[in-house]
Design a protein around this motif. Structure first.
Motif, PDB file in Angstrom:
ATOM      1  N   PHE A  96       0.856  -1.188   0.000  1.00 58.03           N
ATOM      2  CA  PHE A  96       0.000   0.000   0.000  1.00 58.03           C
ATOM      3  C   PHE A  96       0.891   1.236   0.000  1.00 58.03           C
ATOM      4  CE2 PHE A  96      -2.186  -3.299   2.472  1.00 58.03           C
ATOM      5  CZ  PHE A  96      -3.323  -3.465   1.695  1.00 58.03           C
ATOM      6  N   ASN A  97       0.312   2.329  -0.417  1.00 63.28           N
ATOM      7  CA  ASN A  97       1.038   3.593  -0.379  1.00 63.28           C
ATOM      8  C   ASN A  97       1.342   3.961   1.070  1.00 63.28           C
ATOM      9  OD1 ASN A  97       2.168   6.046  -1.158  1.00 63.28           O
ATOM     10  ND2 ASN A  97       0.206   7.102  -1.022  1.00 63.28           N
ATOM     11  N   GLY A  98       2.620   4.176   1.366  1.00 68.11           N
ATOM     12  CA  GLY A  98       3.025   4.532   2.715  1.00 68.11           C
ATOM     13  C   GLY A  98       3.319   3.353   3.604  1.00 68.11           C
ATOM     14  N   VAL A  99       3.328   2.132   3.062  1.00 67.03           N
ATOM     15  CA  VAL A  99       3.591   0.920   3.839  1.00 67.03           C
ATOM     16  C   VAL A  99       4.665   0.110   3.123  1.00 67.03           C
ATOM     17  CG1 VAL A  99       2.636  -1.216   4.788  1.00 67.03           C
ATOM     18  CG2 VAL A  99       1.246   0.861   4.752  1.00 67.03           C
ATOM     19  N   ARG A 100       5.606  -0.433   3.870  1.00 65.65           N
ATOM     20  CA  ARG A 100       6.638  -1.299   3.313  1.00 65.65           C
ATOM     21  C   ARG A 100       6.626  -2.635   4.056  1.00 65.65           C
ATOM     22  NH1 ARG A 100       6.022   2.262   0.512  1.00 65.65           N
ATOM     23  NH2 ARG A 100       7.515   3.665  -0.492  1.00 65.65           N
ATOM     24  N   SER A 101       6.769  -3.709   3.292  1.00 66.81           N
ATOM     25  CA  SER A 101       6.762  -5.059   3.856  1.00 66.81           C
ATOM     26  C   SER A 101       7.903  -5.868   3.260  1.00 66.81           C
ATOM     27  CB  SER A 101       5.434  -5.765   3.568  1.00 66.81           C
ATOM     28  OG  SER A 101       4.359  -5.125   4.219  1.00 66.81           O
ATOM     29  N   PRO A 102       8.417  -6.845   4.000  1.00 61.29           N
ATOM     30  CA  PRO A 102       9.472  -7.705   3.458  1.00 61.29           C
ATOM     31  C   PRO A 102       8.972  -8.483   2.235  1.00 61.29           C
ATOM     32  CG  PRO A 102       9.311  -7.959   5.840  1.00 61.29           C
ATOM     33  CD  PRO A 102       8.123  -7.163   5.416  1.00 61.29           C
ATOM     34  N   ILE A 103       9.804  -8.581   1.225  1.00 62.74           N
ATOM     35  CA  ILE A 103       9.457  -9.340   0.029  1.00 62.74           C
ATOM     36  C   ILE A 103       9.200 -10.795   0.414  1.00 62.74           C
ATOM     37  CG2 ILE A 103      10.429 -10.335  -2.073  1.00 62.74           C
ATOM     38  CD1 ILE A 103       9.453  -7.616  -2.586  1.00 62.74           C
ATOM     39  N   GLY A 104       8.107 -11.367  -0.135  1.00 60.12           N
ATOM     40  CA  GLY A 104       7.768 -12.747   0.156  1.00 60.12           C
ATOM     41  C   GLY A 104       6.763 -12.912   1.260  1.00 60.12           C
ATOM     42  N   GLY A 105       6.407 -11.825   1.968  1.00 61.22           N
ATOM     43  CA  GLY A 105       5.402 -11.921   3.013  1.00 61.22           C
ATOM     44  C   GLY A 105       4.014 -12.130   2.429  1.00 61.22           C
ATOM     45  N   ASP A 106       3.090 -12.628   3.248  1.00 66.34           N
ATOM     46  CA  ASP A 106       1.740 -12.906   2.764  1.00 66.34           C
ATOM     47  C   ASP A 106       1.041 -11.645   2.271  1.00 66.34           C
ATOM     48  OD1 ASP A 106       1.878 -15.622   3.219  1.00 66.34           O
ATOM     49  OD2 ASP A 106       1.145 -15.466   5.273  1.00 66.34           O
ATOM     50  N   ASP A 107       1.382 -10.491   2.852  1.00 69.35           N
ATOM     51  CA  ASP A 107       0.709  -9.265   2.441  1.00 69.35           C
ATOM     52  C   ASP A 107       1.189  -8.753   1.092  1.00 69.35           C
ATOM     53  OD1 ASP A 107       3.137  -8.938   3.715  1.00 69.35           O
ATOM     54  OD2 ASP A 107       2.732  -6.859   4.225  1.00 69.35           O
ATOM     55  N   THR A 108       2.300  -9.297   0.564  1.00 70.71           N
ATOM     56  CA  THR A 108       2.799  -8.874  -0.744  1.00 70.71           C
ATOM     57  C   THR A 108       2.463  -9.868  -1.842  1.00 70.71           C
ATOM     58  OG1 THR A 108       4.955  -9.959  -0.427  1.00 70.71           O
ATOM     59  CG2 THR A 108       4.726  -7.709   0.390  1.00 70.71           C
ATOM     60  N   ARG A 109       1.810 -10.983  -1.488  1.00 70.50           N
ATOM     61  CA  ARG A 109       1.478 -12.002  -2.479  1.00 70.50           C
ATOM     62  C   ARG A 109       0.103 -11.744  -3.066  1.00 70.50           C
ATOM     63  NH1 ARG A 109       1.566 -17.115   0.896  1.00 70.50           N
ATOM     64  NH2 ARG A 109       0.890 -18.060  -1.066  1.00 70.50           N
ATOM     65  N   THR A 110      -0.167 -12.401  -4.187  1.00 70.93           N
ATOM     66  CA  THR A 110      -1.473 -12.328  -4.832  1.00 70.93           C
ATOM     67  C   THR A 110      -1.940 -13.734  -5.148  1.00 70.93           C
ATOM     68  OG1 THR A 110      -0.438 -12.100  -7.007  1.00 70.93           O
ATOM     69  CG2 THR A 110      -1.024 -10.065  -5.838  1.00 70.93           C
ATOM     70  N   LEU A 111      -3.226 -13.848  -5.460  1.00 69.40           N
ATOM     71  CA  LEU A 111      -3.787 -15.149  -5.812  1.00 69.40           C
ATOM     72  C   LEU A 111      -3.499 -15.434  -7.279  1.00 69.40           C
ATOM     73  CD1 LEU A 111      -7.206 -15.028  -3.964  1.00 69.40           C
ATOM     74  CD2 LEU A 111      -5.267 -16.479  -3.415  1.00 69.40           C
ATOM     75  N   THR A 112      -2.539 -16.295  -7.533  1.00 68.41           N
ATOM     76  CA  THR A 112      -2.163 -16.614  -8.906  1.00 68.41           C
ATOM     77  C   THR A 112      -2.509 -18.048  -9.269  1.00 68.41           C
ATOM     78  OG1 THR A 112       0.060 -17.201  -8.151  1.00 68.41           O
ATOM     79  CG2 THR A 112      -0.292 -14.938  -8.884  1.00 68.41           C
ATOM     80  N   ASP A 113      -3.240 -18.731  -8.411  1.00 69.26           N
ATOM     81  CA  ASP A 113      -3.581 -20.116  -8.689  1.00 69.26           C
ATOM     82  C   ASP A 113      -4.599 -20.204  -9.823  1.00 69.26           C
ATOM     83  OD1 ASP A 113      -3.520 -20.240  -5.251  1.00 69.26           O
ATOM     84  OD2 ASP A 113      -2.088 -21.329  -6.473  1.00 69.26           O
ATOM     85  N   PRO A 114      -4.549 -21.256 -10.648  1.00 71.21           N
ATOM     86  CA  PRO A 114      -5.548 -21.413 -11.712  1.00 71.21           C
ATOM     87  C   PRO A 114      -6.933 -21.654 -11.122  1.00 71.21           C
ATOM     88  CG  PRO A 114      -4.180 -23.380 -11.502  1.00 71.21           C
ATOM     89  CD  PRO A 114      -3.551 -22.336 -10.637  1.00 71.21           C
ATOM     90  N   PRO A 115      -7.994 -21.384 -11.897  1.00 68.93           N
ATOM     91  CA  PRO A 115      -9.356 -21.533 -11.369  1.00 68.93           C
ATOM     92  C   PRO A 115      -9.658 -22.915 -10.827  1.00 68.93           C
ATOM     93  CG  PRO A 115      -9.367 -20.377 -13.469  1.00 68.93           C
ATOM     94  CD  PRO A 115      -7.968 -20.878 -13.266  1.00 68.93           C
ATOM     95  N   GLY A 116      -9.038 -23.964 -11.370  1.00 60.82           N
ATOM     96  CA  GLY A 116      -9.340 -25.303 -10.897  1.00 60.82           C
ATOM     97  C   GLY A 116      -8.949 -25.523  -9.454  1.00 60.82           C
ATOM     98  N   ILE A 117      -7.956 -24.761  -8.961  1.00 60.45           N
ATOM     99  CA  ILE A 117      -7.518 -24.920  -7.578  1.00 60.45           C
ATOM    100  C   ILE A 117      -8.587 -24.400  -6.621  1.00 60.45           C
ATOM    101  CG2 ILE A 117      -5.673 -24.339  -5.947  1.00 60.45           C
ATOM    102  CD1 ILE A 117      -4.803 -26.163  -8.158  1.00 60.45           C
ATOM    103  N   ALA A 118      -9.498 -23.561  -7.109  1.00 59.10           N
ATOM    104  CA  ALA A 118     -10.496 -22.956  -6.234  1.00 59.10           C
ATOM    105  C   ALA A 118     -11.395 -23.993  -5.587  1.00 59.10           C
ATOM    106  CB  ALA A 118     -11.336 -21.953  -7.023  1.00 59.10           C
ATOM    107  N   ALA A 119     -11.476 -25.184  -6.139  1.00 62.56           N
ATOM    108  CA  ALA A 119     -12.301 -26.231  -5.543  1.00 62.56           C
ATOM    109  C   ALA A 119     -11.636 -26.849  -4.326  1.00 62.56           C
ATOM    110  CB  ALA A 119     -12.591 -27.311  -6.580  1.00 62.56           C
TER     111      ALA A 119
END
Length: 301
Positions: A96-119
């Motif tokens: 976020f603007n004004g916030v810094r986090s260590p690379i690799g933390g959960d707050d810096t990740r995104t959901l990149t899994d394919p739709p099939g994993i959603a099940a």
């Protein structure tokens, strides 16, 4: 090493910049650091061409122990004497603007899994982990009069959310003061009379109470999804509300977004349920004009 044949010099007095540019590819082809290369110029005297050394990237200076390994705000870092240049180094990300986090933390990740994993149930467990990590990161710059609400509060309470809301990592906050509404990427702010909303502390975060969160989610849910969360609030093992509490919450939410949906869902909610699928099945049977099944009725021998 001999330079490639395509590198030619037209005159011994050609610009140094031209030589450095032409030798760029040659420098990338060879990892050794070349200080100079003599090039024949069509019978003219050899010309010395200097090539830039490879730039060595130093490791970032370690952060102070009290700030390392967790999200920090830029103002907090400035107060600790950390320069803005240090905050731009490659070991830190800006969720976020004004916030810094260590690379690799959960707050810096995104959901990149394919739709099939959603099940898979682990997919939704990871989704909740990422959503909560982003909430903890954004708390570093949150005002006292701003609380987490809507889907972010639902993740904190462990609500069963439909897929399109559960996979949305947007952080939702609410405040009664228009000037305190944060406006930054990845955050959605709502203007809510917080003085009329109960606030609880969950995992160190200020969030709207379960009943108020249910009322806030109503505009985003279908009728069945609204009933599912109402049943969850009155579940058999860990109930947080009674039918009387739900009725009071619906009355207090009158005139706001989702009030009609709440009034329609209230008579369909039941106590002592165990799972969302149980609620969904009951609603399907009732809608098909079949007798309504009893909820967890004891069967003796």
């Amino acid at each position: 090493r001999d330079p490639p044949r395509r590198l030619r010099l037209t005159a011994p007095h050609a610009s140094k910049r031209r030589f450095v540019h032409d030798f760029g590819r040659y420098e990338r082809l060879h990892s050794a650091q070349i200080c100079a290369q003599t090039v024949a110029c069509g019978g003219l005297a050899p010309t010395l061409v200097h090539i830039r050394h490879h730039r060595v990237m130093r490791s970032p200076t370690p952060l102070p122990r009290e700030l390392a390994g967790r999200p920090i705000s830029v103002s907090e870092a400035n107060g600790a004497g950390i320069s803005r240049e240090r905050l731009r180094r490659r070991d830190l990300a800006a969720p976020f603007n004004g916030v810094r986090s260590p690379i690799g933390g959960d707050d810096t990740r995104t959901l990149t899994d394919p739709p099939g994993i959603a099940a898979d149930s682990t997919y939704w467990a990871e989704t909740r982990t990422l959503a909560l990590a982003r909430a903890h990161a954004f708390q570093r710059k949150l005002s006292e009069n701003v609380v987490f609400s809507h889907t972010t509060a639902a993740h904190l309470h462990g609500f069963y959310l439909p897929a399109h809301l559960a996979s949305d990592l947007t952080v939702h906050v609410s405040t009664a003061v228009r000037g305190l509404r944060p406006r930054t990427r990845g955050v959605r702010s709502h203007l809510v009379p917080v003085d009329r909303v109960a606030v609880v502390v969950l995992d160190g975060l200020l969030a709207t109470a379960p009943l108020d969160t249910w009322c806030m989610l109503a505009p985003l849910l279908t009728l069945d999804q609204t009933v599912v969360i109402a049943d969850l609030l009155m579940e058999r093992n860990h109930p947080v509300a009674s039918p009387h509490d739900l009725a009071n919450a619906v009355r207090s939410h009158a005139g706001r977004h989702g009030a009609r949906m709440l009034r329609a869902a209230l008579p369909l909610a039941r106590e002592r349920t165990d799972s969302p699928k149980e609620t969904e099945l009951r609603l399907v049977l009732v809608r098909a004009d079949l007798p309504e099944p009893l909820i967890n009725h004891p069967v003796l021998n």
